[in-house]
Scaffold this active site. Structure first.
Site: not given
Length: 273
Positions: A109, A112-114, A116
């Protein structure tokens, strides 16, 4: 424990010329989360408040819904190049009543992505154990417009690096209850919500989650999983964030700046002129 900031020599160029100097950077390091000894995911985060982060992550994923569901959490002996514990591996032993890990995740992960690592959009739209739709909270618009300034005043690491996101939990009268910073937006939210979970305060009825950036789907989803009725952001929401807020009964507010704001869902909770 890892450092939150580090120093690097840079070249500073301006119209008047250039020179070398030391600059302060926010640290980004991997944190591996294990559940009952098995790897679950790796998230890129700013070291600090790691146990808050993992509590918040497990809450947002529906793996736990109350603090008693986390039996034990401890750092494992992950080592850096010097053989020193890097504090970059946390193992969680779940307690009775926890949902457990019931779906396959990818193991990376980014900061920038929680969400993904989820396998489908259906997995993301988790049903909250603490639905906020019936929360009777009401907050004055004038209070909301003050929150970004209150958040910025307490962002100590951002002040020295300019490289961190923040998430703050406020009461409806504008009292700051918790603030967490991280290189990742989702991590900052997980840390704030996880701290509340550890203190036995979930569901977060009558709370406002203030975001230092934009409001994405994943951040609204995390708030809904914790029972937060109001989410406000300095910047814009996404269309999917608004859709989810409407379905979940979350009041979603964006563009909180210059004394104004936009209300995208559940406007009945926002009072005042």
């Amino acid at each position: 424990m890892g450092r939150v900031t580090t120093r690097r020599r840079i070249v500073r160029r301006t119209p008047e010329g250039h020179h070398t100097r030391q600059d302060t950077l926010v640290v980004e390091e991997p944190l591996q989360i294990r559940v009952d000894g098995a790897p679950l995911t790796v998230t890129m985060r700013t070291p600090g408040d790691d146990m808050d982060l993992v509590h918040g992550f497990l809450l947002a994923e529906g793996i736990v819904t109350e603090r008693e569901h986390v039996h034990v959490m401890r750092y494992c002996a992950g080592a850096d190049d010097d053989g020193v514990n890097s504090y970059n591996v946390l193992d969680v032993q779940l307690g009775a009543g926890a949902a457990g890990v019931h779906r396959q995740r990818s193991f990376l992960t980014s900061s920038a992505c929680g969400v993904c690592g989820t396998t489908s959009i259906d997995d993301v739209e988790t049903i909250s154990a603490h639905p906020p739709a019936a929360d009777p909270a009401a907050v004055d618009a004038a209070v909301i417009t003050r929150l970004p300034g209150l958040l910025r005043e307490r962002q100590k690491v951002f002040a020295s690096t300019g490289g961190l996101h923040a998430a703050g939990l406020f009461s409806v009268d504008g009292t700051l209850l918790r603030l967490r910073e991280d290189v990742g937006r989702h991590n900052a939210v997980d840390k704030a919500l996880g701290a509340a979970l550890r203190d036995g305060e979930v569901p977060l009825s009558g709370r406002v989650l203030m975001l230092s950036g934009r409001a994405s789907f994943e951040l609204v989803q995390k708030a809904a999983m914790a029972g937060v009725p109001v989410v406000a952001a300095v910047s814009a929401p996404s269309s999917l964030a608004v859709d989810l807020a409407e379905r979940a009964g979350v009041t979603l507010i964006g563009f909180v700046r210059d004394g104004g704001l936009n209300v995208y869902s559940r406007a009945d909770r926002v009072t005042g002129a």
